[in-house]
Design a protein around this motif. Structure first.
Motif, PDB file in Angstrom:
ATOM      1  N   GLY A   1      44.641  45.917  18.440  1.00 14.08           N
ATOM      2  CA  GLY A   1      44.103  45.888  19.924  1.00 14.08           C
ATOM      3  C   GLY A   1      44.825  45.509  20.981  1.00 14.08           C
TER       4      GLY A   1
ATOM      5  N   THR B   1      44.625  39.990  24.662  1.00 11.66           N
ATOM      6  CA  THR B   1      43.426  39.419  25.305  1.00 11.66           C
ATOM      7  C   THR B   1      43.377  38.024  25.464  1.00 11.66           C
ATOM      8  OG1 THR B   1      42.603  39.203  22.975  1.00 11.66           O
ATOM      9  CG2 THR B   1      42.012  41.156  24.013  1.00 11.66           C
TER      10      THR B   1
ATOM     11  N   ARG C   1      36.525  36.723  18.418  1.00 10.26           N
ATOM     12  CA  ARG C   1      36.461  38.191  18.126  1.00 10.26           C
ATOM     13  C   ARG C   1      36.247  38.211  16.602  1.00 10.26           C
ATOM     14  NH1 ARG C   1      37.722  40.810  23.065  1.00 10.26           N
ATOM     15  NH2 ARG C   1      38.579  39.335  24.627  1.00 10.26           N
TER      16      ARG C   1
ATOM     17  N   TRP D   1      37.152  41.542  13.996  1.00  7.72           N
ATOM     18  CA  TRP D   1      37.911  42.759  14.005  1.00  7.72           C
ATOM     19  C   TRP D   1      37.579  43.350  12.621  1.00  7.72           C
ATOM     20  CZ3 TRP D   1      40.991  43.933  18.268  1.00  7.72           C
ATOM     21  CH2 TRP D   1      41.168  42.743  19.205  1.00  7.72           C
TER      22      TRP D   1
ATOM     23  N   LYS E   1      39.718  48.012  14.866  1.00  2.00           N
ATOM     24  CA  LYS E   1      39.142  47.878  16.046  1.00  2.00           C
ATOM     25  C   LYS E   1      38.061  46.748  16.257  1.00  2.00           C
ATOM     26  CE  LYS E   1      34.883  50.645  15.029  1.00  2.00           C
ATOM     27  NZ  LYS E   1      34.092  51.786  15.283  1.00  2.00           N
ATOM     28  N   GLU E   2      37.947  46.356  17.243  1.00  7.38           N
ATOM     29  CA  GLU E   2      36.956  44.939  17.526  1.00  7.38           C
ATOM     30  C   GLU E   2      35.559  45.507  17.266  1.00  7.38           C
ATOM     31  OE1 GLU E   2      35.361  42.725  21.362  1.00  7.38           O
ATOM     32  OE2 GLU E   2      37.576  42.831  21.339  1.00  7.38           O
TER      33      GLU E   2
ATOM     34  N   LEU F   1      32.083  40.442  20.207  1.00  2.71           N
ATOM     35  CA  LEU F   1      32.923  39.488  20.849  1.00  2.71           C
ATOM     36  C   LEU F   1      31.639  38.508  20.936  1.00  2.71           C
ATOM     37  CD1 LEU F   1      34.969  38.191  22.941  1.00  2.71           C
ATOM     38  CD2 LEU F   1      33.708  39.661  24.810  1.00  2.71           C
TER      39      LEU F   1
END
Length: 407
Positions: A161, A164, A189, A191, A197-198, A201
């Motif tokens: 990602g 963040t 988060r 993943w 990818k996430e 959240l």
């Protein structure tokens, strides 16, 4: 009257200053400026033979120590100019990866403590490190990135990602499919490592998420925030399975059989919660519903007695009460909410295995029999969690063998 007001104001100011001092101390410890000899992180080897502990903080020298749990002898000790804040064993238990309050992670030989290679690329502290599998190592950094590395060469494979949050902790599911990250922001988060990818959240305003972990069967993941609540969610659906009040500001872990949650904070005792994540049996469910139906009674004493019996059932009743908190019947809805909240808030108990200093690290052994706990004084104890019998007490450079073996 005026003198009383002045005295009261003075007392309030002193109280506020003390609170601010305590908060600054907590923040300093949180960012690695605590006791330089304090235990930072603990990890059992996958085969259960070894225990690793890390020490040190920001602008303080760091140490990695590894002990043989059969003999109680120290296998190796490795020194670093930067505090060592995280450690993870390789799947074959032959190597360890360490994260430090510096820009470099390292992989060491377990027996000699010699550095095999370094992980270079982060722009700030490598706060957390873990093996994904025998091929990949993951790191989380204060530079707000999660990076994946070749576990045989140390070459960076990819970055997970975009930058963040300032990463405090990461954990990988047992099958290597998911990674969970906790940060110095209110964000946690999940993943998917296969898709890179996430997946989800989780945001809780004003409360950072310093501790995360997966259950050993990979079915659940846990997040511990500074609001004092540990939340347990299903990995597949991310559905909240349980939320319990247990202080886990420094570390948390769940037993391999998912029956016990342990958390440690700024106390010399652990907080424990006996879990029932598999849900109540048919007989137990019938008993809960029988008591719930008594809430419709016209007799107040009958309703109160039913509530007391439900509270005595504890976590067994909690799952059903959680579903009843939104029913239309006001009496049942109100009582279900009150009973559920009471059970969750009173679920924890203290576990005292003789630490003289506040606890800072905890982890379960793979065999579901032992726990390792470490304190800010640098002491590490290994104990059986079924009877809290201490097996080893490691302090400084000395191992005190309290029992030859645990079976």
């Amino acid at each position: 009257m005026g003198l009383s007001i002045v005295k009261g104001l003075r007392t309030a100011i002193v109280t506020l200053l003390l609170a601010m001092l305590h908060l600054s101390q907590l923040q300093a410890q949180d960012r690695g400026k605590g006791n330089p000899s304090g235990t930072r992180h603990l990890a059992f080897s996958p085969d259960g033979r070894l225990l690793a502990a890390t020490y040190g903080g920001i602008d303080q020298p760091g140490t990695l120590r590894i002990w043989d749990l059969q003999t109680g002898a120290m296998v190796c000790e490795h020194q670093e100019p930067d505090g060592v804040c995280s450690v993870s064993f390789s799947p074959d238990s032959d190597s360890v990866a360490i994260g430090m309050f510096g820009k470099v992670g390292k992989v060491l030989d377990v027996t000699t403590g010699n550095v095999q290679f370094e992980l270079r690329g982060h722009q700030s502290h490598v706060r957390s490190i873990t093996y994904v599998d025998e091929r990949v190592i993951a790191t989380g950094s204060y530079d707000k990135t999660i990076r994946l590395w070749n576990a045989q060469t140390g070459v960076q494979i990819s970055q997970l990602g975009q930058p963040t949050d300032e990463l405090r902790t990461i954990a990988v599911s047992p099958n290597g499919q998911y990674l969970l990250s906790g940060s110095a922001s209110p964000n946690c988060r999940l993943w998917d490592l296969a898709e890179m990818k996430e997946v989800a959240l989780f945001h809780s305003p004003n409360f950072i998420c310093p501790n995360v972990c997966f259950s050993r069967d990979g079915e659940f993941f846990l997040t511990g925030r500074w609001d004092g609540i540990v939340r347990i969610r299903e990995v597949a659906s991310q559905r909240l399975r349980a939320a319990v009040m247990v202080s886990a500001l420094r570390a948390l872990d769940m037993s391999p059989d998912n029956s016990l949650l342990l958390g440690c904070s700024d106390k010399p005792v652990l907080q424990a919660v006996d879990l029932r994540l598999d849900g109540p049996t048919a007989e137990e469910s019938a008993k809960v519903m029988q008591l719930v139906r008594l809430w419709n009674s016209d007799d107040y004493q009958v309703r109160e007695k039913a509530s007391r019996e439900l509270l005595e059932m504890g976590m067994v009743a909690a799952r059903i009460l959680e579903r009843l908190r939104e029913v239309n019947a006001p009496e049942i809805r109100i009582r279900a909410r009150t009973a559920h909240r009471t059970i969750m808030e009173s679920a924890s108990r203290d576990v005292d295995v003789g630490h003289d200093f506040n606890l800072s690290a905890v982890c379960f052994s793979p065999d579901n029999l032992h726990v390792a706990s470490g304190d800010v004084g640098g002491n590490v104890k290994v104990w059986r969690y079924r009877d809290e019998m201490v097996i080893h007490h490691f302090t400084g450079f000395t191992s005190i063998q309290l029992e030859e073996n645990s079976r």
